[in-house]
Design a protein around this motif. Structure first.
Motif, mmCIF file in Angstrom:
data_model
loop_
_atom_site.group_PDB
_atom_site.id
_atom_site.type_symbol
_atom_site.label_atom_id
_atom_site.label_comp_id
_atom_site.label_asym_id
_atom_site.label_seq_id
_atom_site.Cartn_x
_atom_site.Cartn_y
_atom_site.Cartn_z
ATOM 1 N N ILE A 407 0.965 -1.401 -0.152
ATOM 2 C CA ILE A 407 0.017 -0.068 -0.001
ATOM 3 C C ILE A 407 0.841 1.395 -0.151
ATOM 4 O O ILE A 407 0.664 2.109 -0.811
ATOM 5 C CB ILE A 407 -0.898 -0.079 1.192
ATOM 6 N N MET A 408 1.996 1.285 0.710
ATOM 7 C CA MET A 408 2.936 2.503 1.074
ATOM 8 C C MET A 408 3.507 2.697 -0.821
ATOM 9 O O MET A 408 3.482 3.807 -1.010
ATOM 10 C CB MET A 408 3.930 2.169 1.882
ATOM 11 N N ILE A 409 3.874 1.527 -1.030
ATOM 12 C CA ILE A 409 4.590 1.902 -2.308
ATOM 13 C C ILE A 409 3.602 1.971 -3.461
ATOM 14 O O ILE A 409 3.928 3.068 -4.360
ATOM 15 C CB ILE A 409 5.288 0.483 -2.902
ATOM 16 N N PHE A 410 2.277 1.823 -3.171
ATOM 17 C CA PHE A 410 1.326 2.107 -4.076
ATOM 18 C C PHE A 410 1.158 3.435 -4.150
ATOM 19 O O PHE A 410 0.996 4.260 -5.209
ATOM 20 C CB PHE A 410 0.030 1.190 -3.730
ATOM 21 N N ILE A 411 1.281 4.292 -3.080
ATOM 22 C CA ILE A 411 0.879 5.626 -2.890
ATOM 23 C C ILE A 411 2.328 6.244 -3.373
ATOM 24 O O ILE A 411 2.026 7.369 -4.034
ATOM 25 C CB ILE A 411 0.626 6.040 -1.308
ATOM 26 N N ILE A 412 3.272 5.822 -3.169
ATOM 27 C CA ILE A 412 4.771 6.559 -3.404
ATOM 28 C C ILE A 412 4.739 6.748 -4.824
ATOM 29 O O ILE A 412 4.946 7.592 -5.545
ATOM 30 C CB ILE A 412 5.846 5.824 -2.883
ATOM 31 N N VAL A 413 4.567 5.549 -5.507
ATOM 32 C CA VAL A 413 4.871 5.294 -7.086
ATOM 33 C C VAL A 413 3.890 6.418 -7.896
ATOM 34 O O VAL A 413 4.144 6.897 -8.877
ATOM 35 C CB VAL A 413 4.559 3.932 -7.628
ATOM 36 N N ARG A 414 2.601 6.557 -7.294
ATOM 37 C CA ARG A 414 1.745 7.195 -8.087
ATOM 38 C C ARG A 414 2.114 9.022 -7.976
ATOM 39 O O ARG A 414 1.903 9.723 -8.961
ATOM 40 C CB ARG A 414 0.248 7.100 -7.513
ATOM 41 N N ILE A 415 2.899 9.087 -6.802
ATOM 42 C CA ILE A 415 3.291 10.673 -6.568
ATOM 43 C C ILE A 415 4.449 10.935 -7.505
ATOM 44 O O ILE A 415 4.566 11.966 -8.033
ATOM 45 C CB ILE A 415 3.807 10.785 -5.049
ATOM 46 N N ASN A 416 5.109 9.768 -7.828
ATOM 47 C CA ASN A 416 6.419 10.112 -8.929
ATOM 48 C C ASN A 416 6.617 9.013 -9.554
ATOM 49 O O ASN A 416 7.485 8.167 -9.679
ATOM 50 C CB ASN A 416 7.563 10.426 -7.928
#
Length: 858
Positions: A407-416
């Protein structure tokens, strides 16, 4: 394209090796990737058995399979026509020619299981990648979605416990690709090929796969990718393609289905619920654990604008609901007992949804990221609060950590996205690998005791010991290498011991068996097998008459069980733990007779009278001429009946002690030599009680009334050596016990048959052809052979075709001529010749139809 193919091939194999890390390390320590139940009781045994059969050109029939049986019809459910297994045979043959491996015995196939699985999984990922690539046009997304499908926990569950189950995961993506070819391009070639392979490979999973394709096509008609997709044209092409596929596969499919229909399994009579929501598919399900990335994508509303995502997410939603339905599990199991074997379909659609979502990931809105993440976190939080959730799958919360990291990586990847999108793919793949290996270790190896399947165990006396093999070699030496001799020996409850140790036995364990033999055991002769089961038969209930009739020359047992040795068997060899007895009253393999009895006349007689009828002559269903059945007296009127730790009234036995029942005390004037046959009807009145029945020293087990493997047979006949008292003992409980009868067998009929029967027949059995030469000097009317009756046998006598009759309830019989008889018996799978013609014609039609569509520009 070549570079892409090469990269996907390498990546698929690398991923497959990583997913098998746990079992590869187990292999290095002498433990193997196969179940300690059906894995070593069926899978490795059938592979070893079929390998030798195929290698020696025995393609259709085996005298060594139980009491004898067709390979296509009775093993078609397993590996007979499995393309993965056939390819494995080719590789093993080459390796043996190069002296790289030794004998392909059960130990070899157990050792090879993890390597076969590595290759199979790599192929599943490879094929599925190109299917998803065809639909998404995104290579990385397609590969990651394919990995989700291939490395799903149900792949490892199926492969470990029932290896051939996971073969179907190879053909499902091809079927979907073929369906898309028809829908988008109106080209049927790939669908015909995929459908034919599925039908040819395994009829059972062909049913599940084709049921899924119907669901898939219906959803595709609702979610159309283009307006040019005409449903009527598609329906016509699908219908024609399916007919062609069934035709091409007929030579394999029809005999296998016939074997399934000719099996005997009582109807499932327990209530089937519409829904059962006890399984937790987020944490603790044994068949499917939903990937976090799939749930995150499921709540992204904008993804549903993508037709592929909408398609796979919608089908996934339906399959998730069906997972919770025992009624659906029954439907996917041919409307029999509910079995959760179809969840690989859900894993495929989840992989498809993930592939579609990843291809659209850069278009996702940030508010959707937050909304989806919060919903998924809430979903996990609610589920983890459930006290009934079994956390054995996640073990020490490791999976929860993976879920939150995703879930954390899901959020991070969409930011950049541009700089970090590879991170998301990497996280998904690493998570899938870790979950797969955790499932292998904690659920399969430790939870299901797969770790007990080791080289030490597979070469021990509990499975296949040297001490047992040494005694079997003594038997073969004593017997003079008679290829038809049967030995009654079974290692514990392993009914496939004869296949493991390469001898003709009296037992077999298979999901599909000849119903004539099952009826022979269950009803016609009421032979107790020591263990009630719908998919096994074993021994002859220690009844000497039956051993002699079926060419049973030897009886091998553990020394502690010597009290159960059949009458007339004499000790001939022994070792530290085992002893072998030889039958002194053996009858010839080929028997002829003038005396004919009718099955209908014998139906009202006790089973002992039926045994005598078979010894005196032949029993037929509808004979032209017949004699009166042999008479056997019931001794119960001369027998005292006493209770012990129980009360017995109105045919109900109420056992109050830990072990109690009734005692039968025969009159002292009854002759001492021989055996008793005790007959009675017995059924537990408890809703759910597995129990052991003990009659003197003989013990047999009975299934619970709720078991899906109970036979539904309650009339039992137990052979008891002559004794002063016959004790019937049961555990505490209430039972229906009625129709108790007692007969004595002094074996005079057997001795007379042994002395009066002398065979002058000469035999030669090569592959599927048995040649018999007999001078019928006595003018006998019939010949009977201890070969099970089943469709596929043909016989000619002196060049004239004769009808094969079902004789002695379950065996082959036919008419003889006076004087010299040249007899030729040939076996082919049921409808083999007819279906071979259909296959050839359909193949030609299929090629023409596919080429015609191609020329028309479709």
């Amino acid at each position: 394209m070549k570079k892409t193919v090469f990269l996907v091939v390498i990546s698929s194999f690398a991923l497959s090796i990583a997913a098998h890390s746990f079992f590869l390390s187990e292999w290095a320590n002498g433990r193997y990737m196969t179940g300690n139940g059906d894995g070593i009781a069926q899978m490795v045994i059938f592979k070893s058995f079929l390998y030798e059969q195929y290698k020696n050109g025995h393609l259709f029939y085996s005298y060594s399979f139980g009491l004898g049986g067709g390979i296509y019809s009775q093993l078609g459910y397993y590996f007979t026509t499995s393309f993965v297994f056939i390819a494995s045979i080719g590789v093993v043959v080459i390796m043996q020619l190069l002296s790289l491996v030794g004998p392909a015995d059960t130990l070899f196939w157990a050792q090879a299981s993890v390597f076969i699985s590595v290759i199979k999984l790599a192929l599943i990922i490879l094929i599925t990648t190109f299917v998803f690539l065809h639909m998404t046009k995104n290579k990385l997304a397609a590969f990651t979605g394919a990995a989700i499908y291939g490395m799903s926990i149900i792949y490892f569950r199926h492969t470990v416990f029932w290896e051939f189950f996971s073969d179907t995961m190879l053909w499902l993506p091809l079927l979907v690709w073929g369906a898309e070819k028809i829908i988008r391009e109106k080209r049927p070639g790939l669908f015909i090929t995929a459908c034919t392979i599925t039908l040819f490979n395994n009829f059972y999973f062909a049913y599940i796969n084709l049921l899924f394709i119907v669901i898939y096509v219906l959803f595709r008609w609702l979610i159309r990718f283009g307006q040019e997709e005409s449903r009527w044209i598609q329906f016509r092409i699908f219908a024609i393609s399916c007919l062609i596929s069934f035709g091409i596969s007929a030579v394999s499919f029809v005999p296998a289905v016939y074997g399934f229909l000719n099996n005997l399994r009582p109807a499932y009579d327990q209530p089937i619920n519409l829904y059962d929501f006890t399984d937790n598919i987020l944490f603790s399900s044994r068949t499917v654990v939903l990937p976090a990335i799939f749930l995150l994508f499921l709540f992204v509303v904008s993804f549903y604008k993508n037709k592929m995502f909408c398609l796979f997410a919608s089908i996934s939603g339906l399959l998730m609901l069906l997972h919770f339905s025992p009624l659906a599990a029954s439907a996917f199991n041919g409307f029999s007992a509910p079995q959760n074997r179809f969840e690989y379909l859900l894993s495929f659609t989840i992989g498809g949804a993930v592939a579609a979502g990843l291809s659209q990931f850069k278009h996702i809105k940030r508010k959707e990221i937050v909304f989806s993440s919060l919903l998924v976190l809430l979903l996990y939080f609610v589920n983890i609060q459930d006290k009934e959730v079994d956390l054995s799958v996640v073990m020490n919360w490791r999976m929860l950590i993976l879920l939150f990291v995703t879930i954390m990586i899901f959020i991070i990847v969409r930011i950049n996205y541009e700089k970090t999108y590879l991170l998301l793919h990497g996280c998904i793949l690493v998570t899938a690998i870790l979950v797969a290996n955790m499932y292998q270790q904690y659920v399969l190896s430790e939870g299901s005791e797969i770790q007990s399947v080791s080289k030490h165990y597979l070469t021990s006396n509990e499975y296949d010991g040297e001490e047992q093999r040494a005694l079997l070699q003594k038997i073969k030496k004593d017997d003079g290498a008679d290829p038809y001799t049967r030995i009654d020996w079974m290692n514990g409850v392993r009914n496939n011991t004869p296949l493991i140790q390469n001898f003709n036995g009296f037992s077999v364990y298979s999901s599909i068996l000849n119903q004539n033999l099952l009826l022979f055991y269950w009803k016609d002769l009421e032979i107790d097998m020591g263990r009630e089961s719908v998919s096994r038969y074993a021994t002859m209930g220690d009844r000497a008459n039956l051993y002699s009739l079926l060419y049973g020359k030897y009886y091998m047992t553990e020394k502690k069980d010597e009290d159960d040795v059949p009458y007339g068997f004499q000790k001939m060899a022994e070792s530290q733990h085992y002893v072998v007895y030889k039958n002194n009253h053996i009858l010839p393999f080929v028997r002829t007779t003038k005396t004919v009895f009718s099955e209908k006349d014998l139906n009202k007689e006790p089973v002992l009278a039926r045994e005598h009828a078979m010894l005196e002559g032949i029993v037929l269903e509808n004979p032209d001429e017949k004699v009166k059945p042999p008479q056997v007296s019931d001794l119960l009127k001369e027998t005292k009946v006493k209770t012990k730790g129980a009360s017995y009234k109105n045919d109900v036995l109420n056992v109050s002690a830990e072990k109690g029942g009734i005692d039968l005390i025969p009159d002292e004037t009854i002759a001492a030599e021989g055996d008793y046959y005790v007959h009675f009807y017995l059924k537990s009145l408890a809703k759910d009680q597995f129990f052991n029945l003990q009659v003197n020293d003989y013990v047999t087990s009975r299934k619970s009334n709720q078991s899906i493997y109970k036979t539904g047979i309650y009339d039992l006949t137990i052979r008891v050596p002559k004794t002063e008292k016959i004790s019937i003992r049961l555990p505490k409980g209430e039972y229906a016990l009625k129709n108790v009868k007692l007969y004595q067998e002094d074996y005079q009929t057997l001795k007379k048959a042994t002395l009066s029967t002398a065979s002058t027949a000469k035999m030669n059995w090569e592959r599927n052809k048995l040649s018999i030469s007999l001078d019928n000097k006595n003018g006998d009317r019939y010949m009977v052979l201890p070969i099970p009756y089943e469709k596929g046998w043909e016989v000619t006598v002196n060049g004239q075709k004769q009808a094969i009759q079902k004789a002695n309830y379950s065996f082959i019989g036919f008419n003889l001529e006076k004087g010299e008889n040249d007899i030729q018996l040939v076996y082919y799978p049921p409808y083999f010749k007819e279906t071979l013609i259909v296959t050839i014609i359909s193949l030609a039609v299929g090629i023409w139809y596919s080429m015609r569509k191609k020329k028309l520009g479709f």
